[in-house]
Write a protein that holds these residues in place. Sequence first.
Motif, PDB file in Angstrom:
ATOM      1  N   LYS A  79     -64.557  11.019 -17.245  1.00 13.86           N
ATOM      2  CA  LYS A  79     -65.845  11.797 -17.965  1.00 13.86           C
ATOM      3  C   LYS A  79     -65.363  11.840 -19.696  1.00 13.86           C
ATOM      4  N   ILE A  80     -66.237  11.074 -20.533  1.00 16.03           N
ATOM      5  CA  ILE A  80     -65.919  11.175 -21.739  1.00 16.03           C
ATOM      6  C   ILE A  80     -66.830  12.301 -22.462  1.00 16.03           C
ATOM      7  N   ASN A  81     -66.090  13.313 -23.054  1.00 19.01           N
ATOM      8  CA  ASN A  81     -66.686  14.268 -23.732  1.00 19.01           C
ATOM      9  C   ASN A  81     -66.339  14.300 -25.125  1.00 19.01           C
ATOM     10  N   HIS A  82     -67.108  15.252 -25.753  1.00 22.87           N
ATOM     11  CA  HIS A  82     -66.650  15.566 -27.477  1.00 22.87           C
ATOM     12  C   HIS A  82     -65.377  15.240 -27.829  1.00 22.87           C
ATOM     13  N   ASP A  83     -64.442  15.635 -26.890  1.00 20.58           N
ATOM     14  CA  ASP A  83     -63.038  16.050 -27.362  1.00 20.58           C
ATOM     15  C   ASP A  83     -62.065  14.999 -26.847  1.00 20.58           C
ATOM     16  N   GLY A  84     -62.630  14.376 -25.617  1.00 18.83           N
ATOM     17  CA  GLY A  84     -61.404  13.137 -25.205  1.00 18.83           C
ATOM     18  C   GLY A  84     -62.036  12.494 -24.065  1.00 18.83           C
ATOM     19  N   VAL A  85     -61.188  12.440 -23.214  1.00 18.99           N
ATOM     20  CA  VAL A  85     -61.563  11.807 -21.854  1.00 18.99           C
ATOM     21  C   VAL A  85     -60.755  12.870 -20.829  1.00 18.99           C
ATOM     22  N   VAL A  86     -61.635  13.033 -19.619  1.00 19.92           N
ATOM     23  CA  VAL A  86     -61.202  13.759 -18.228  1.00 19.92           C
ATOM     24  C   VAL A  86     -61.156  12.452 -17.417  1.00 19.92           C
ATOM     25  N   PHE A  87     -59.803  12.346 -16.663  1.00 19.55           N
ATOM     26  CA  PHE A  87     -59.566  11.459 -15.740  1.00 19.55           C
ATOM     27  C   PHE A  87     -58.852  11.675 -14.622  1.00 19.55           C
ATOM     28  N   ARG A  88     -58.519  11.181 -13.501  1.00 14.43           N
ATOM     29  CA  ARG A  88     -57.563  11.521 -12.424  1.00 14.43           C
ATOM     30  C   ARG A  88     -56.603  10.259 -12.803  1.00 14.43           C
ATOM     31  N   SER A  89     -55.239  11.107 -12.429  1.00  9.34           N
ATOM     32  CA  SER A  89     -54.187  10.286 -12.543  1.00  9.34           C
ATOM     33  C   SER A  89     -53.869   9.254 -11.675  1.00  9.34           C
ATOM     34  N   PRO A  90     -53.762   8.021 -12.038  1.00 12.42           N
ATOM     35  CA  PRO A  90     -53.814   6.831 -10.918  1.00 12.42           C
ATOM     36  C   PRO A  90     -52.617   7.208 -10.002  1.00 12.42           C
ATOM     37  N   ILE A  91     -51.489   7.970 -10.420  1.00 17.32           N
ATOM     38  CA  ILE A  91     -50.513   8.137  -9.320  1.00 17.32           C
ATOM     39  C   ILE A  91     -50.543   9.257  -8.471  1.00 17.32           C
ATOM     40  N   ASN A  92     -51.150  10.460  -8.730  1.00 17.86           N
ATOM     41  CA  ASN A  92     -51.333  11.435  -7.765  1.00 17.86           C
ATOM     42  C   ASN A  92     -52.684  11.924  -7.613  1.00 17.86           C
ATOM     43  N   GLY A  93     -53.362  11.379  -8.372  1.00 14.62           N
ATOM     44  CA  GLY A  93     -55.105  12.005  -8.467  1.00 14.62           C
ATOM     45  C   GLY A  93     -55.335  13.352  -9.108  1.00 14.62           C
ATOM     46  N   ASP A  94     -53.947  13.929  -9.861  1.00 10.59           N
ATOM     47  CA  ASP A  94     -54.406  15.066 -10.427  1.00 10.59           C
ATOM     48  C   ASP A  94     -55.338  14.929 -11.669  1.00 10.59           C
ATOM     49  N   GLU A  95     -56.056  16.015 -12.079  1.00  9.15           N
ATOM     50  CA  GLU A  95     -57.219  15.826 -13.090  1.00  9.15           C
ATOM     51  C   GLU A  95     -56.212  16.149 -14.387  1.00  9.15           C
ATOM     52  N   LEU A  96     -56.654  14.866 -15.246  1.00  4.31           N
ATOM     53  CA  LEU A  96     -55.737  15.115 -16.462  1.00  4.31           C
ATOM     54  C   LEU A  96     -56.715  14.908 -17.818  1.00  4.31           C
ATOM     55  N   PHE A  97     -56.184  15.224 -18.936  1.00  7.68           N
ATOM     56  CA  PHE A  97     -57.111  15.182 -20.170  1.00  7.68           C
ATOM     57  C   PHE A  97     -56.368  14.528 -21.143  1.00  7.68           C
ATOM     58  N   LEU A  98     -56.987  13.438 -21.765  1.00  8.62           N
ATOM     59  CA  LEU A  98     -56.301  12.636 -22.990  1.00  8.62           C
ATOM     60  C   LEU A  98     -57.319  12.760 -24.137  1.00  8.62           C
ATOM     61  N   GLY A  99     -57.090  13.458 -25.485  1.00  6.11           N
ATOM     62  CA  GLY A  99     -57.777  13.239 -26.534  1.00  6.11           C
ATOM     63  C   GLY A  99     -56.979  13.068 -27.741  1.00  6.11           C
ATOM     64  N   PRO A 100     -57.501  13.007 -29.035  1.00  5.78           N
ATOM     65  CA  PRO A 100     -56.683  12.739 -30.098  1.00  5.78           C
ATOM     66  C   PRO A 100     -55.404  13.521 -30.242  1.00  5.78           C
ATOM     67  N   LYS A 101     -55.730  14.743 -30.197  1.00  5.33           N
ATOM     68  CA  LYS A 101     -54.416  15.615 -30.429  1.00  5.33           C
ATOM     69  C   LYS A 101     -53.243  15.525 -29.310  1.00  5.33           C
ATOM     70  N   GLU A 102     -53.904  15.265 -28.014  1.00  3.82           N
ATOM     71  CA  GLU A 102     -52.967  15.053 -26.846  1.00  3.82           C
ATOM     72  C   GLU A 102     -52.229  13.703 -27.285  1.00  3.82           C
ATOM     73  N   SER A 103     -52.931  12.648 -27.512  1.00  2.00           N
ATOM     74  CA  SER A 103     -52.267  11.403 -27.830  1.00  2.00           C
ATOM     75  C   SER A 103     -51.166  11.504 -28.807  1.00  2.00           C
ATOM     76  N   ILE A 104     -51.569  12.150 -30.054  1.00  2.04           N
ATOM     77  CA  ILE A 104     -50.604  12.102 -31.097  1.00  2.04           C
ATOM     78  C   ILE A 104     -49.225  12.968 -30.593  1.00  2.04           C
ATOM     79  N   LYS A 105     -49.528  13.903 -29.964  1.00  3.82           N
ATOM     80  CA  LYS A 105     -48.446  14.919 -29.598  1.00  3.82           C
ATOM     81  C   LYS A 105     -47.418  14.027 -28.533  1.00  3.82           C
ATOM     82  N   ILE A 106     -48.156  13.403 -27.552  1.00  2.00           N
ATOM     83  CA  ILE A 106     -47.517  12.419 -26.719  1.00  2.00           C
ATOM     84  C   ILE A 106     -46.571  11.493 -27.520  1.00  2.00           C
ATOM     85  N   GLN A 107     -47.275  10.857 -28.593  1.00  2.00           N
ATOM     86  CA  GLN A 107     -46.678   9.825 -29.428  1.00  2.00           C
ATOM     87  C   GLN A 107     -45.704  10.318 -30.134  1.00  2.00           C
ATOM     88  N   GLU A 108     -45.674  11.436 -30.695  1.00  2.00           N
ATOM     89  CA  GLU A 108     -44.587  11.848 -31.409  1.00  2.00           C
ATOM     90  C   GLU A 108     -43.331  12.397 -30.705  1.00  2.00           C
TER      91      GLU A 108
END
Length: 388
Positions: free
Chosen positions: A133-162
């Motif tokens: 699900k693509i929304n205003h702030d990012g993307v809601v998706f299911r983990s291909p590993i265990n099916g958990d609902e996850l979210f990735l957006g610009p802030k999250e991506s930068i935080k992970i990359q840092e």
Amino acid sequence: MNFKILKKSKISRARLGFLETDHGVVETPCLVPVATQAVVKTLDSKEVQETKSQILIANTFHLHLKPGEKIIDKAGKLQKFMNWKKPLMTDSGGYQVFSLGFGTDFGLGSKILKKEQERGEAIKENAQPQKIKINHDGVVFRSPINGDELFLGPKESIKIQEKLGADIIFAFDECTAPLADFSYVKKSLEKTHRWAKICLKAHSTGSGQAKKSKQALYGIVQGSRFKDLRLESSKFIGGLDFDGFGIGGEFGNDKKEMHKMVGWVVDELPEKKPRHLLGVGYLEDMELIIKSGVDTFDCTVPTHYARRGIAFTSEGKLNLKQTKFLKKREPLDKNCICNVCLNYKKDYICHLLKAGEITGMKLLTFHNLYYFNTFVEDIRTKIKKGEI
Ligand SMILES: [Zn+2]
């Protein structure tokens, strides 16, 4: 990060330069081999260095899922974790997360996609893929590993990359599928551009750590195959305070089209900052990519093909799984001086591949990377001599 242009070609947009990071210098133009899971599949970091590779790109999406950025941060960041002492990039995870959407629905990259295109089917404005699900702030998706609902957006991506801590990181963008029509891409660009500003803000204010360590942030130009949108995106992203620029998305159906489309973008970007072409780089495309004014480009071709038994040589592509090679007592390429070509012959490599031995894939991966890196090195020499 410091980028310096040493020479600009008079006959093309090609340029010779270097990128200086905390982990050393990269001579450009340069191929960036792919280390998705913090490894170039089948090789260890020392071997990768021996293939003349100067910089790698690891994958934020995969490393976030496995083992998670906390583990890598604790290990002293990605370069320490994988014992790679040279420069490193991470992508934003955008491409992978969006591939789970329309890419999966339409079989991205497959023949089905071509049929859909021929039938004129397209992804239109406001369309939503089935699995994300693509929304205003990012993307809601299911983990291909265990099916958990996850979210990735610009802030999250930068935080992970840092936390991962590569020298060069990328802004989170929407990578549109080739089937997306003009209205979809136009709307998507608004998101990508808004997210670009959020990424810049998150990176400069974040932990403060990142700025101190001089982690460079590249913005990404999108716009698919539409000239108006490419120009709009290049002007917008090019006008922001990024350290460099990635060029992502769709580049048409052939080399000539790609050259033309990359040219539109490059002409609008600030001259003095580095440009990275995301996920393109067949051997036959490289000279053209470089002539389009691209400084670095990542591609999976040398490593991916190696694992399928294909060697790139001065005589063309060879499929080492073919039985005829069992009778060839000669190196993969008589002009190559890599460790594999100096020590092993086609008959042995063919035998390893047929026997399902992983060393066969390893030897081909080593040779292919060395071959590609030498190929780009030769292009740098030609730019120096004014031939390209
Ligand atoms: Zn070789």
